[in-house]
Design a protein around this motif. Structure first.
Motif, PDB file in Angstrom:
ATOM      1  N   ASN A  54       0.866  -1.178   0.000  1.00  0.00           N
ATOM      2  CA  ASN A  54       0.000   0.000   0.000  1.00  0.00           C
ATOM      3  C   ASN A  54       0.904   1.230   0.000  1.00  0.00           C
ATOM      4  O   ASN A  54       1.481   1.594   1.021  1.00  0.00           O
ATOM      5  N   GLY A  55       1.075   1.840  -1.161  1.00  0.00           N
ATOM      6  CA  GLY A  55       1.979   2.983  -1.274  1.00  0.00           C
ATOM      7  C   GLY A  55       3.277   2.580  -1.938  1.00  0.00           C
ATOM      8  O   GLY A  55       3.284   2.141  -3.084  1.00  0.00           O
ATOM      9  N   LYS A  56       4.383   2.686  -1.224  1.00  0.00           N
ATOM     10  CA  LYS A  56       5.673   2.354  -1.811  1.00  0.00           C
ATOM     11  C   LYS A  56       6.627   1.842  -0.751  1.00  0.00           C
ATOM     12  O   LYS A  56       6.495   2.156   0.435  1.00  0.00           O
ATOM     13  N   ALA A  57       7.571   1.042  -1.192  1.00  0.00           N
ATOM     14  CA  ALA A  57       8.661   0.578  -0.330  1.00  0.00           C
ATOM     15  C   ALA A  57       9.910   1.347  -0.732  1.00  0.00           C
ATOM     16  O   ALA A  57      10.182   1.529  -1.914  1.00  0.00           O
ATOM     17  N   THR A  58      10.666   1.820   0.243  1.00  0.00           N
ATOM     18  CA  THR A  58      11.866   2.596  -0.053  1.00  0.00           C
ATOM     19  C   THR A  58      13.093   1.941   0.551  1.00  0.00           C
ATOM     20  O   THR A  58      13.040   1.394   1.642  1.00  0.00           O
ATOM     21  N   PHE A  59      14.198   2.008  -0.175  1.00  0.00           N
ATOM     22  CA  PHE A  59      15.481   1.450   0.256  1.00  0.00           C
ATOM     23  C   PHE A  59      16.515   2.555   0.173  1.00  0.00           C
ATOM     24  O   PHE A  59      16.700   3.123  -0.885  1.00  0.00           O
ATOM     25  N   LYS A  60      17.190   2.866   1.260  1.00  0.00           N
ATOM     26  CA  LYS A  60      18.245   3.877   1.214  1.00  0.00           C
ATOM     27  C   LYS A  60      19.591   3.187   1.154  1.00  0.00           C
ATOM     28  O   LYS A  60      20.004   2.541   2.102  1.00  0.00           O
ATOM     29  N   LEU A  61      20.252   3.319   0.020  1.00  0.00           N
ATOM     30  CA  LEU A  61      21.538   2.678  -0.214  1.00  0.00           C
ATOM     31  C   LEU A  61      22.607   3.753  -0.287  1.00  0.00           C
ATOM     32  O   LEU A  61      22.881   4.305  -1.350  1.00  0.00           O
ATOM     33  N   GLY A  62      23.201   4.113   0.839  1.00  0.00           N
ATOM     34  CA  GLY A  62      24.140   5.218   0.867  1.00  0.00           C
ATOM     35  C   GLY A  62      23.445   6.485   0.409  1.00  0.00           C
ATOM     36  O   GLY A  62      22.398   6.857   0.941  1.00  0.00           O
ATOM     37  N   PRO A  63      23.964   7.151  -0.640  1.00  0.00           N
ATOM     38  CA  PRO A  63      23.320   8.375  -1.120  1.00  0.00           C
ATOM     39  C   PRO A  63      22.141   8.111  -2.045  1.00  0.00           C
ATOM     40  O   PRO A  63      21.476   9.053  -2.476  1.00  0.00           O
ATOM     41  N   VAL A  64      21.869   6.861  -2.358  1.00  0.00           N
ATOM     42  CA  VAL A  64      20.829   6.529  -3.329  1.00  0.00           C
ATOM     43  C   VAL A  64      19.582   6.019  -2.624  1.00  0.00           C
ATOM     44  O   VAL A  64      19.641   5.105  -1.807  1.00  0.00           O
ATOM     45  N   LEU A  65      18.440   6.619  -2.938  1.00  0.00           N
ATOM     46  CA  LEU A  65      17.160   6.144  -2.421  1.00  0.00           C
ATOM     47  C   LEU A  65      16.474   5.324  -3.499  1.00  0.00           C
ATOM     48  O   LEU A  65      16.196   5.808  -4.601  1.00  0.00           O
ATOM     49  N   VAL A  66      16.211   4.065  -3.202  1.00  0.00           N
ATOM     50  CA  VAL A  66      15.504   3.177  -4.124  1.00  0.00           C
ATOM     51  C   VAL A  66      14.048   3.115  -3.702  1.00  0.00           C
ATOM     52  O   VAL A  66      13.740   2.850  -2.546  1.00  0.00           O
ATOM     53  N   THR A  67      13.150   3.364  -4.651  1.00  0.00           N
ATOM     54  CA  THR A  67      11.717   3.344  -4.378  1.00  0.00           C
ATOM     55  C   THR A  67      11.051   2.319  -5.278  1.00  0.00           C
ATOM     56  O   THR A  67      11.183   2.384  -6.504  1.00  0.00           O
ATOM     57  N   CYS A  68      10.344   1.368  -4.672  1.00  0.00           N
ATOM     58  CA  CYS A  68       9.583   0.366  -5.425  1.00  0.00           C
ATOM     59  C   CYS A  68       8.099   0.581  -5.154  1.00  0.00           C
ATOM     60  O   CYS A  68       7.688   0.727  -4.002  1.00  0.00           O
ATOM     61  N   THR A  69       7.312   0.617  -6.202  1.00  0.00           N
ATOM     62  CA  THR A  69       5.882   0.866  -6.057  1.00  0.00           C
ATOM     63  C   THR A  69       5.034  -0.381  -6.231  1.00  0.00           C
ATOM     64  O   THR A  69       3.818  -0.323  -6.046  1.00  0.00           O
ATOM     65  N   VAL A  70       5.656  -1.503  -6.572  1.00  0.00           N
ATOM     66  CA  VAL A  70       4.924  -2.766  -6.722  1.00  0.00           C
ATOM     67  C   VAL A  70       5.623  -3.819  -5.873  1.00  0.00           C
ATOM     68  O   VAL A  70       6.822  -4.049  -6.026  1.00  0.00           O
ATOM     69  N   SER A  71       4.873  -4.441  -4.977  1.00  0.00           N
ATOM     70  CA  SER A  71       5.422  -5.502  -4.132  1.00  0.00           C
ATOM     71  C   SER A  71       4.278  -6.313  -3.551  1.00  0.00           C
ATOM     72  O   SER A  71       3.170  -5.785  -3.350  1.00  0.00           O
ATOM     73  N   GLY A  72       4.535  -7.576  -3.293  1.00  0.00           N
ATOM     74  CA  GLY A  72       3.507  -8.383  -2.663  1.00  0.00           C
ATOM     75  C   GLY A  72       3.909  -9.834  -2.533  1.00  0.00           C
ATOM     76  O   GLY A  72       4.931 -10.272  -3.060  1.00  0.00           O
ATOM     77  N   SER A  73       3.098 -10.553  -1.788  1.00  0.00           N
ATOM     78  CA  SER A  73       3.247 -11.999  -1.633  1.00  0.00           C
ATOM     79  C   SER A  73       1.885 -12.624  -1.889  1.00  0.00           C
ATOM     80  O   SER A  73       0.915 -12.314  -1.190  1.00  0.00           O
ATOM     81  N   GLN A  74       1.815 -13.478  -2.892  1.00  0.00           N
ATOM     82  CA  GLN A  74       0.557 -14.075  -3.312  1.00  0.00           C
ATOM     83  C   GLN A  74       0.569 -15.587  -3.060  1.00  0.00           C
ATOM     84  O   GLN A  74       1.622 -16.218  -3.068  1.00  0.00           O
ATOM     85  N   PRO A  75      -0.604 -16.178  -2.850  1.00  0.00           N
ATOM     86  CA  PRO A  75      -0.653 -17.645  -2.728  1.00  0.00           C
ATOM     87  C   PRO A  75      -0.174 -18.314  -4.008  1.00  0.00           C
ATOM     88  O   PRO A  75      -0.240 -17.735  -5.098  1.00  0.00           O
ATOM     89  N   THR A  76       0.306 -19.524  -3.891  1.00  0.00           N
ATOM     90  CA  THR A  76       0.687 -20.311  -5.062  1.00  0.00           C
ATOM     91  C   THR A  76      -0.543 -20.557  -5.924  1.00  0.00           C
ATOM     92  O   THR A  76      -1.624 -20.840  -5.412  1.00  0.00           O
ATOM     93  N   ALA A  77      -0.403 -20.405  -7.230  1.00  0.00           N
ATOM     94  CA  ALA A  77      -1.530 -20.586  -8.139  1.00  0.00           C
ATOM     95  C   ALA A  77      -2.167 -21.955  -7.929  1.00  0.00           C
ATOM     96  O   ALA A  77      -1.480 -22.973  -7.882  1.00  0.00           O
TER      97      ALA A  77
END
Length: 229
Positions: A54-77
């Motif tokens: 819901n929203g975004k996940a952010t990763f701060k790697l030294g001076p670089v901010l990584v932002t991911c807007t898609v993430s999840g864990s789904q049941p096995t098909a």
């Protein structure tokens, strides 16, 4: 239904080095597993559930901010295994502790960085799990297997950050019943190992993580996943 504002917060660097974040990840606490915990019931028994960022996940790697807007864990098909499944009754109730479910490792995509010339990818693997414990508030402990999350940067800065490098790690969270219910990680701390060349903060050994996930019923979308006593 009134939409709730995402509570994902930015990750902060630990000390002068690298701070890592991911969705559903890691701290050294395991409060939900204590033997003196109260009773817990997760419902509906036997239903599969999905976790969606819901929203975004952010990763701060030294001076670089990584932002991911898609993430999840789904049941096995097809529901071919017990991952992302609430245990069937009576195992969905514990008189004195949490109810534990294995989950498929979360995925991350649509990731960008704050620095020109630097790109990043996030990969996950292994046997993850979530333990949900009733309380005020209800809590959750998300467990990552050894080496189960890796952030790789490339371009001007090329580093590899491995979370839980030597042993599995736990991330403390709260669980809010609702429509949908939410799992919220706030300043979760995780051990990391950083490798790479010039510009990589290889002395960094810990990180912080923040994210909010909607937890929905994949078996019956009209139902809600809840944690009660």
């Amino acid at each position: 239904m009134t939409a709730r504002r995402p509570r994902t917060r930015a990750l902060l660097a630990s000390g002068a080095g690298l701070a890592l974040a991911s969705g559903l990840a890691l701290t050294g606490t395991a409060g939900a597993h204590t033997s003196d915990a109260g009773s817990t019931t997760v419902a509906p028994a036997g239903h599969y559930f999905a976790a969606t960022l819901n929203g975004k996940a952010t990763f701060k790697l030294g001076p670089v901010l990584v932002t991911c807007t898609v993430s999840g864990s789904q049941p096995t098909a097809g529901g071919g295994d017990a991952n992302n499944q609430i245990p069937a009754a009576p195992a969905n109730h514990n008189d004195s502790g949490p109810v534990v479910s294995s989950i498929n490792s979360p995925t991350y995509s649509s990731c960008t960085t704050s620095q020109a010339g630097v790109s990043a990818t996030v990969t996950t693997s292994g046997a993850w799990s979530v333990a949900m414990q009733y309380g005020t508030p209800a809590t959750a402990t998300l467990s990552i297997p050894t080496g189960g999350l890796v952030v790789q940067t490339s371009g001007l800065v090329s580093c590899t950050v491995t979370a839980a490098p030597d042993a599995s790690a736990d991330l403390a969270a709260t669980f809010d019943n609702g429509a949908p219910s939410q799992l919220v990680v706030t300043d979760g701390a995780a051990p990391v190992k950083v490798t790479g060349g010039f510009g990589c903060p290889t002395a960094t050994t810990s990180s912080l993580f923040n994210a909010t996930y909607d937890i929905t019923d994949a078996t019956d979308p009209s139902s809600q996943i809840t944690v009660n006593s």
